[in-house]
Design a protein around this motif. Structure first.
Motif, PDB file in Angstrom:
ATOM      1  N   PHE A 106       0.883  -1.160   0.000  1.00 28.37           N
ATOM      2  CA  PHE A 106       0.000   0.000   0.000  1.00 28.37           C
ATOM      3  C   PHE A 106       0.919   1.207   0.000  1.00 28.37           C
ATOM      4  O   PHE A 106       1.808   1.324   0.849  1.00 28.37           O
ATOM      5  CB  PHE A 106      -0.895   0.013   1.244  1.00 28.37           C
ATOM      6  N   THR A 107       0.741   2.123  -0.948  1.00 27.09           N
ATOM      7  CA  THR A 107       1.646   3.256  -1.087  1.00 27.09           C
ATOM      8  C   THR A 107       0.869   4.555  -1.251  1.00 27.09           C
ATOM      9  O   THR A 107      -0.108   4.600  -1.988  1.00 27.09           O
ATOM     10  CB  THR A 107       2.552   3.060  -2.331  1.00 27.09           C
ATOM     11  N   ILE A 108       1.331   5.578  -0.560  1.00 24.23           N
ATOM     12  CA  ILE A 108       0.848   6.944  -0.774  1.00 24.23           C
ATOM     13  C   ILE A 108       2.071   7.775  -1.105  1.00 24.23           C
ATOM     14  O   ILE A 108       3.088   7.705  -0.406  1.00 24.23           O
ATOM     15  CB  ILE A 108       0.133   7.505   0.463  1.00 24.23           C
ATOM     16  N   ARG A 109       1.970   8.549  -2.181  1.00 25.92           N
ATOM     17  CA  ARG A 109       3.085   9.371  -2.601  1.00 25.92           C
ATOM     18  C   ARG A 109       2.609  10.796  -2.859  1.00 25.92           C
ATOM     19  O   ARG A 109       1.642  11.017  -3.577  1.00 25.92           O
ATOM     20  CB  ARG A 109       3.696   8.818  -3.889  1.00 25.92           C
ATOM     21  N   ASP A 110       3.291  11.757  -2.235  1.00 25.16           N
ATOM     22  CA  ASP A 110       2.961  13.160  -2.488  1.00 25.16           C
ATOM     23  C   ASP A 110       3.998  13.763  -3.431  1.00 25.16           C
ATOM     24  O   ASP A 110       5.000  13.129  -3.763  1.00 25.16           O
ATOM     25  CB  ASP A 110       2.860  13.953  -1.175  1.00 25.16           C
ATOM     26  N   PHE A 111       3.725  14.985  -3.872  1.00 29.64           N
ATOM     27  CA  PHE A 111       4.623  15.682  -4.786  1.00 29.64           C
ATOM     28  C   PHE A 111       5.088  17.009  -4.193  1.00 29.64           C
ATOM     29  O   PHE A 111       5.304  17.978  -4.897  1.00 29.64           O
ATOM     30  CB  PHE A 111       3.948  15.875  -6.147  1.00 29.64           C
ATOM     31  N   GLY A 112       5.227  17.005  -2.874  1.00 30.69           N
ATOM     32  CA  GLY A 112       5.772  18.169  -2.185  1.00 30.69           C
ATOM     33  C   GLY A 112       7.277  18.227  -2.385  1.00 30.69           C
ATOM     34  O   GLY A 112       7.837  17.548  -3.248  1.00 30.69           O
ATOM     35  N   PRO A 113       7.966  18.994  -1.558  1.00 27.24           N
ATOM     36  CA  PRO A 113       9.414  19.170  -1.734  1.00 27.24           C
ATOM     37  C   PRO A 113      10.253  17.984  -1.248  1.00 27.24           C
ATOM     38  O   PRO A 113      11.459  17.952  -1.466  1.00 27.24           O
ATOM     39  CB  PRO A 113       9.720  20.419  -0.907  1.00 27.24           C
ATOM     40  N   GLY A 114       9.627  17.003  -0.611  1.00 25.46           N
ATOM     41  CA  GLY A 114      10.400  15.927   0.005  1.00 25.46           C
ATOM     42  C   GLY A 114      10.990  16.417   1.317  1.00 25.46           C
ATOM     43  O   GLY A 114      10.814  17.569   1.706  1.00 25.46           O
TER      44      GLY A 114
END
Length: 174
Positions: free
Chosen positions: A75-83
């Protein structure tokens, strides 16, 4: 969420010794904080991690969710913020009470539990369980494993770093 702490004045002039304390990191406390306070150990980490991803992802570029299948149980959630920086990951990410939201009045939460919430699902009464976090930050993809040590303390292990590739699709946390 900016936390406001009342200033407590103590009249203890002449004390022989002063020691500030906090919550111990032993297995009982970690287990109680991360599993005992939530009734739904599946929904809780999904809600916490998704909320973090939603808050940090730029407008027009929503976060991604990958659901498990019989062939890929992740199960994966990935955001596109700055890290997150390597320094923050190693010093603060796995520490209960540490949050990037401390000075953000508009943020939801800020208690420093959300990033550790997957442990609520993964931990058993013996403290076992771990999850992976990948931070894409300033040109690098860094991989970490967050779990509980044999001594019952939450620990983060840095597994390595690689330059970002086109398939990384920018920065963010996964």
């Amino acid at each position: 969420m900016r936390m406001v702490h009342a200033i407590q004045e103590n009249h203890t002039e002449g004390a022989q010794q002063v020691q500030q304390t906090g919550v111990g990191g032993d297995a009982k406390i970690v287990y109680a904080l991360l599993t005992g306070m939530v009734s739904d150990k599946v929904v809780y980490p999904i809600r916490e991690v998704a909320t973090n991803a939603w808050e940090i992802s730029p407008a027009g570029k929503p976060f991604e969710v990958e659901l498990p299948t019989p062939f890929n149980p992740q199960f994966t959630i990935r955001d596109f913020g700055p890290g997150l920086s390597h320094r923050f990951m190693m010093k603060s990410y796995a520490k209960i009470g540490e949050s990037t939201k401390d000075d953000d009045d508009a943020a939801i939460g800020g208690w420093g539990f959300g990033s550790k919430s997957p442990l609520a699902y993964l931990m058993r009464s013996d403290g076992a369980g771990a999850f992976t976090a990948i931070s894409r930050h300033r040109g690098f993809r860094r991989v970490y494993v967050i779990g509980v040590s044999e001594q019952g303390k939450i620990q983060i292990q840095f597994m390595g770093e690689w330059p970002l590739e086109p398939e990384d699709r920018g920065t963010g946390l996964e």
